[in-house]
Design an enzyme around this catalytic site. Structure first.
Site, PDB file in Angstrom:
ATOM      1  N   LYS A   9       3.124   1.652  10.560  1.00 51.70           N
ATOM      2  CA  LYS A   9       2.646   0.352  10.917  1.00 51.70           C
ATOM      3  C   LYS A   9       3.728  -0.119  11.692  1.00 51.70           C
ATOM      4  O   LYS A   9       4.066   0.564  12.481  1.00 51.70           O
ATOM      5  CB  LYS A   9       3.068  -0.540   9.309  1.00 51.70           C
ATOM      6  CG  LYS A   9       2.632  -0.395   8.476  1.00 51.70           C
ATOM      7  CD  LYS A   9       3.495  -1.324   7.101  1.00 51.70           C
ATOM      8  CE  LYS A   9       2.291  -0.553   5.590  1.00 51.70           C
ATOM      9  NZ  LYS A   9       2.663  -1.330   4.664  1.00 51.70           N
ATOM     10  N   TYR A  49      -6.138  -5.910   4.360  1.00 51.55           N
ATOM     11  CA  TYR A  49      -5.778  -6.395   2.727  1.00 51.55           C
ATOM     12  C   TYR A  49      -6.337  -7.718   2.317  1.00 51.55           C
ATOM     13  O   TYR A  49      -5.280  -8.084   1.405  1.00 51.55           O
ATOM     14  CB  TYR A  49      -3.881  -6.932   3.424  1.00 51.55           C
ATOM     15  CG  TYR A  49      -3.375  -5.722   3.847  1.00 51.55           C
ATOM     16  CD1 TYR A  49      -3.041  -4.769   2.694  1.00 51.55           C
ATOM     17  CD2 TYR A  49      -2.312  -5.769   5.187  1.00 51.55           C
ATOM     18  CE1 TYR A  49      -2.152  -4.252   2.983  1.00 51.55           C
ATOM     19  CE2 TYR A  49      -1.704  -4.980   5.175  1.00 51.55           C
ATOM     20  CZ  TYR A  49      -1.366  -3.831   4.229  1.00 51.55           C
ATOM     21  OH  TYR A  49      -0.490  -3.084   4.363  1.00 51.55           O
ATOM     22  N   ASN A 112       7.479  -1.241   5.111  1.00 51.93           N
ATOM     23  CA  ASN A 112       7.745  -0.250   4.890  1.00 51.93           C
ATOM     24  C   ASN A 112       7.678   0.915   5.398  1.00 51.93           C
ATOM     25  O   ASN A 112       6.531   1.555   4.489  1.00 51.93           O
ATOM     26  CB  ASN A 112       7.357  -1.058   3.738  1.00 51.93           C
ATOM     27  CG  ASN A 112       5.696  -0.385   2.983  1.00 51.93           C
ATOM     28  OD1 ASN A 112       5.235  -0.804   4.125  1.00 51.93           O
ATOM     29  ND2 ASN A 112       5.810  -1.587   1.905  1.00 51.93           N
ATOM     30  N   HIS A 115       1.066   2.628   5.497  1.00 56.65           N
ATOM     31  CA  HIS A 115       0.199   1.713   4.380  1.00 56.65           C
ATOM     32  C   HIS A 115      -0.361   3.699   4.038  1.00 56.65           C
ATOM     33  O   HIS A 115      -0.998   4.381   4.789  1.00 56.65           O
ATOM     34  CB  HIS A 115      -1.062   1.477   5.536  1.00 56.65           C
ATOM     35  CG  HIS A 115      -2.109   1.344   4.375  1.00 56.65           C
ATOM     36  ND1 HIS A 115      -1.866   0.814   3.318  1.00 56.65           N
ATOM     37  CD2 HIS A 115      -3.126   2.332   4.855  1.00 56.65           C
ATOM     38  CE1 HIS A 115      -3.535   0.819   2.918  1.00 56.65           C
ATOM     39  NE2 HIS A 115      -3.626   1.810   3.539  1.00 56.65           N
ATOM     40  N   GLU A 126     -11.517   1.967   3.817  1.00 58.95           N
ATOM     41  CA  GLU A 126     -10.737   2.059   5.319  1.00 58.95           C
ATOM     42  C   GLU A 126     -11.049   2.127   6.255  1.00 58.95           C
ATOM     43  O   GLU A 126     -10.763   1.656   7.222  1.00 58.95           O
ATOM     44  CB  GLU A 126      -9.235   2.307   4.493  1.00 58.95           C
ATOM     45  CG  GLU A 126      -8.707   1.088   2.771  1.00 58.95           C
ATOM     46  CD  GLU A 126      -6.766   1.530   3.174  1.00 58.95           C
ATOM     47  OE1 GLU A 126      -6.568   2.235   2.705  1.00 58.95           O
ATOM     48  OE2 GLU A 126      -6.426   0.247   1.753  1.00 58.95           O
TER      49      GLU A 126
HETATM   50  P1  RTP Z   1       0.110  -0.551   1.552  1.00 57.46           P
HETATM   51  O1  RTP Z   1      -1.373  -0.676   1.177  1.00 57.46           O
HETATM   52  O2  RTP Z   1       0.661  -1.478   2.717  1.00 57.46           O
HETATM   53  O3  RTP Z   1      -0.112   1.231   2.128  1.00 57.46           O
HETATM   54  O4  RTP Z   1       1.263  -0.552   0.766  1.00 57.46           O
HETATM   55  P2  RTP Z   1       1.158  -0.159  -0.908  1.00 57.46           P
HETATM   56  O5  RTP Z   1      -0.497  -0.165  -1.370  1.00 57.46           O
HETATM   57  O6  RTP Z   1       2.639   0.193  -1.422  1.00 57.46           O
HETATM   58  O7  RTP Z   1       1.657  -1.678  -1.485  1.00 57.46           O
HETATM   59  P3  RTP Z   1       0.474  -2.808  -2.133  1.00 57.46           P
HETATM   60  O8  RTP Z   1       0.581  -3.188  -2.999  1.00 57.46           O
HETATM   61  O9  RTP Z   1      -0.639  -2.688  -1.536  1.00 57.46           O
HETATM   62  O10 RTP Z   1       1.063  -4.136  -1.142  1.00 57.46           O
HETATM   63  C1  RTP Z   1       0.973  -3.897   0.457  1.00 57.46           C
HETATM   64  C2  RTP Z   1       2.293  -3.932   1.134  1.00 57.46           C
HETATM   65  O11 RTP Z   1       2.166  -5.998   1.624  1.00 57.46           O
HETATM   66  C3  RTP Z   1       3.850  -6.010   1.671  1.00 57.46           C
HETATM   67  N1  RTP Z   1       4.391  -6.468   0.230  1.00 57.46           N
HETATM   68  N2  RTP Z   1       4.741  -7.882   0.340  1.00 57.46           N
HETATM   69  N3  RTP Z   1       6.862  -9.705  -0.266  1.00 57.46           N
HETATM   70  C4  RTP Z   1       6.424  -8.912  -1.438  1.00 57.46           C
HETATM   71  O12 RTP Z   1       6.358  -8.998  -2.186  1.00 57.46           O
HETATM   72  C5  RTP Z   1       5.495  -7.760  -1.015  1.00 57.46           C
HETATM   73  N4  RTP Z   1       4.962  -6.664  -2.279  1.00 57.46           N
HETATM   74  C6  RTP Z   1       3.756  -6.391  -1.767  1.00 57.46           C
HETATM   75  C7  RTP Z   1       4.437  -4.586   1.192  1.00 57.46           C
HETATM   76  O13 RTP Z   1       4.659  -4.537   2.866  1.00 57.46           O
HETATM   77  C8  RTP Z   1       3.417  -3.652   1.069  1.00 57.46           C
HETATM   78  O14 RTP Z   1       3.319  -2.532   1.701  1.00 57.46           O
HETATM   79 MG    MG Z   2      -1.665  -0.857  -0.782  1.00 57.58          MG
END
Ligand code: RTP
Ligand code: MG
Length: 148
Positions: A9, A49, A112, A115, A126
């Protein structure tokens, strides 16, 4: 052989840890089949997203992922989708174990570092969203005989 989409990212690019992250997946034994440094457009970010469209953080997420260049990659290997998620660590760096990418380099859930696709369906979607078929390279490494 399974494939996944991984992306350093904008925070990871700015913090000069592209090499560190690529190195972890190389050393694990996975094979890089495509990669590019790129600027994500708002439209691409919204598609990527899309599952989070209704979430309160959606706007911030799109702003963040378009805030600077990302390093987009496709990696190949047995169980690479689930294994890469393990190597990335939990979404919120507070919960991510030391030794994982987010555990070692992340501090906040918004920034974080990396991705990774969360299922075979997301991986396929994707990869198609970010790469043209001709940008992915098919090749064999002799070293694979020592891994599998
Ligand atoms: P990613 O898609 O980026 O790989 O991350 P992930 O699967 O671990 O998490 P996901 O649930 O898909 O969430 C996508 C990204 O959204 C941001 N996020 N912010 N403010 C919040 O509560 C919150 N929750 C999620 C995070 O940057 C996450 O990577
Ligand atoms: Mg995700």
């Amino acid at each position: 052989m399974e494939r996944t989409f991984l992306m350093v990212k904008p925070d990871g690019v700015q913090r000069n840890i592209i090499g560190e992250i690529v190195s972890r997946f190389e050393k694990k034994g996975f094979q890089l089949v495509g990669a590019k440094l790129m600027q994500v457009s708002t439209s691409l970010a919204e598609q990527h997203y899309g599952e989070h469209k209704e979430k309160p953080f959606f706007g911030e997420l799109v702003d963040f992922i378009t805030s600077g260049p990302v390093f987009a990659m496709v990696w190949e290997g047995e169980n690479v989708i689930a294994t890469a998620r393990q190597m990335m660590g939990s979404t919120n760096p507070i919960d991510a174990q030391p030794g994982t990418i987010r555990g070692d380099f992340g501090l906040t859930v918004g920034k974080n570092v990396i991705h990774g696709s969360d299922s075979p369906e997301s991986a396929e979607r994707e990869i198609k969203l970010f790469f043209k078929e001709e940008e992915l390279v098919h090749y064999t490494k002799l070293m694979n005989d020592w891994i599998y």
